[in-house]
Design an enzyme around this catalytic site. Sequence first.
Site, PDB file in Angstrom:
ATOM      1  N   ASP A 293       5.170  -1.610  -5.413  1.00 25.82           N
ATOM      2  CA  ASP A 293       3.976  -0.996  -4.838  1.00 25.82           C
ATOM      3  C   ASP A 293       3.110  -0.414  -5.957  1.00 25.82           C
ATOM      4  O   ASP A 293       3.064  -0.964  -7.057  1.00 25.82           O
ATOM      5  CB  ASP A 293       4.391   0.073  -3.819  1.00 25.82           C
ATOM      6  CG  ASP A 293       3.401   0.178  -2.672  1.00 25.82           C
ATOM      7  OD1 ASP A 293       2.301   0.718  -2.899  1.00 25.82           O
ATOM      8  OD2 ASP A 293       3.719  -0.274  -1.548  1.00 25.82           O
TER       9      ASP A 293
ATOM     10  N   HIS B  61       0.516   5.501  -1.455  1.00 26.24           N
ATOM     11  CA  HIS B  61       1.055   4.395  -0.672  1.00 26.24           C
ATOM     12  C   HIS B  61       2.539   4.169  -0.955  1.00 26.24           C
ATOM     13  O   HIS B  61       3.387   4.208  -0.061  1.00 26.24           O
ATOM     14  CB  HIS B  61       0.249   3.129  -0.969  1.00 26.24           C
ATOM     15  CG  HIS B  61       0.492   2.012  -0.015  1.00 26.24           C
ATOM     16  ND1 HIS B  61       1.428   1.016  -0.233  1.00 26.24           N
ATOM     17  CD2 HIS B  61      -0.079   1.729   1.180  1.00 26.24           C
ATOM     18  CE1 HIS B  61       1.404   0.160   0.775  1.00 26.24           C
ATOM     19  NE2 HIS B  61       0.500   0.560   1.638  1.00 26.24           N
TER      20      HIS B  61
ATOM     21  N   SER C 198       1.849  -1.298   6.810  1.00 29.14           N
ATOM     22  CA  SER C 198       2.436  -0.918   5.524  1.00 29.14           C
ATOM     23  C   SER C 198       3.567   0.076   5.689  1.00 29.14           C
ATOM     24  O   SER C 198       4.552   0.051   4.936  1.00 29.14           O
ATOM     25  CB  SER C 198       1.361  -0.285   4.626  1.00 29.14           C
ATOM     26  OG  SER C 198       0.415  -1.237   4.236  1.00 29.14           O
TER      27      SER C 198
END
Length: 484
Positions: free
Chosen positions: A10, A48, A190
């Site tokens: 990521d 994220h 996600s």
Amino acid sequence: MKNIKIAIIDNGVNESLLKSPLEHKILVSNEGECFFDNDNMEQVSFMHGTICAMIIEKYFPESILSSVKVLNENGKGLLSKLHPAMEWCLQHQIQIINLSLGSTYFEDKEPIQKLINQYAMQGLLVIAANSNSEYVSYPASLSNVIGVATDSKKYNRFTYKGNLGINVLAPVKQELMIREEKIIIQQSNSYAAPYITALISRICTNISSVNIHEVIKNLQPIAKNYGIFFLPQYYEPDWIHTALVKTSKIKSRAKYYFNTVEGMTGEKMHLIDTVIIDDLSQIKEGNFYNKNIVYLGNQIVKQPITDRFFWSSQNKMKYILDSRNDEEVTELNIPTILCEWDGYMDEMFFLSELKRSFYQDNYHVYTVSFHVESVLYGLEYIPEEALKEEYESALDYFFYRQTYCKQNVALLLGLSPDIMPHSERLQEKADLRVIFEKQEYNYQVSFFCEDIITEQILLQEVGFESIQIIFQKIKEILGGNINE
């Protein structure tokens, strides 16, 4: 209980927000080199990767997490970084990869597919989030990946049914504690992926082999307990890395999309993941029960003959019929091109190269053959049975949904002489028909629009150069009807 090592590929993880330290923090450079990641994640506002790590840790506290950074702080990155990232994971005994990222661009499919199949064969299990759009994304749609999306009104169960290649839908709402403050995580595919990653990792502590088949078999019985909805498992045979081909089908000049081995013996069985056959007795004779199987024959298979991937033409027919919805079919808003020939043609070569010509000019064309061996060349296979009048609406809807979800700009179909008697409806609806007539020393190629010949050319052979000529003629005739 065995330890399970998980890599979050990521944009990095803020270790200070986790309860346990990361095992590794790796940064993949633009040149594909892997270094220790000493970036200050406190300064990164887009959390994220960090949120993915926190979700995994919340539902599987025993996880051993590593961060492999391939994206910048805004969540953007190079596709080329995925290969060194996965190789690093393999070399450091990572078993499971969480990928809350992907691509909806058709040109990314082939390199991602090859990469996923290569590392799946070596034992890596990938859990990937689908795009938050209605389009097919890679790698989430691939058979060798457990694809995940949210179970919500926007991303509903039918949208994913047989169209986007997703395995499971996960609960929408996620709550995390970030520095003693309760945070509700936004609805996103996600963040559905790490939830599934955590549950799968827990399962993997108690099973002998960490592979997609064992994982799904053990996850399905407990899915309802965790708010998980499993989607029907209809898949294309896109999983092959290396195969043993035991079929009498005529081999084309076109190349298979996978590697092959010759002269298979018992000690070489570890080199293949798939056996391709057209006679079911070959499975027993070769003891292929623990291999993926692509069956090109006509026998009806009434029960599973392997615990791994199994594909046959009847699987595809069921896929087409089950993807039908009650809603009215919207007409295709992309042109339909028929390529027809009156004698022998190396169909797999012709369609593969014509598809490639479109591809190289940045046109994504849904390219169909009605011959089962087309699945070995990365073409779209449609069973001849689907042309029956009783399946008309089902096939129309299938084409509509597939071309929409895959963002195709045209529908291209190959029609050989044996298919012609059943193709009248296709010919009537076609925007362009390209008809090959074999003459003594050449081919006459006629281009028909609305039953009027717009152009004719003569070709001495159907090779690379002549297929490029045909492609250019199609572009000229259709003009602005093919939208990029």
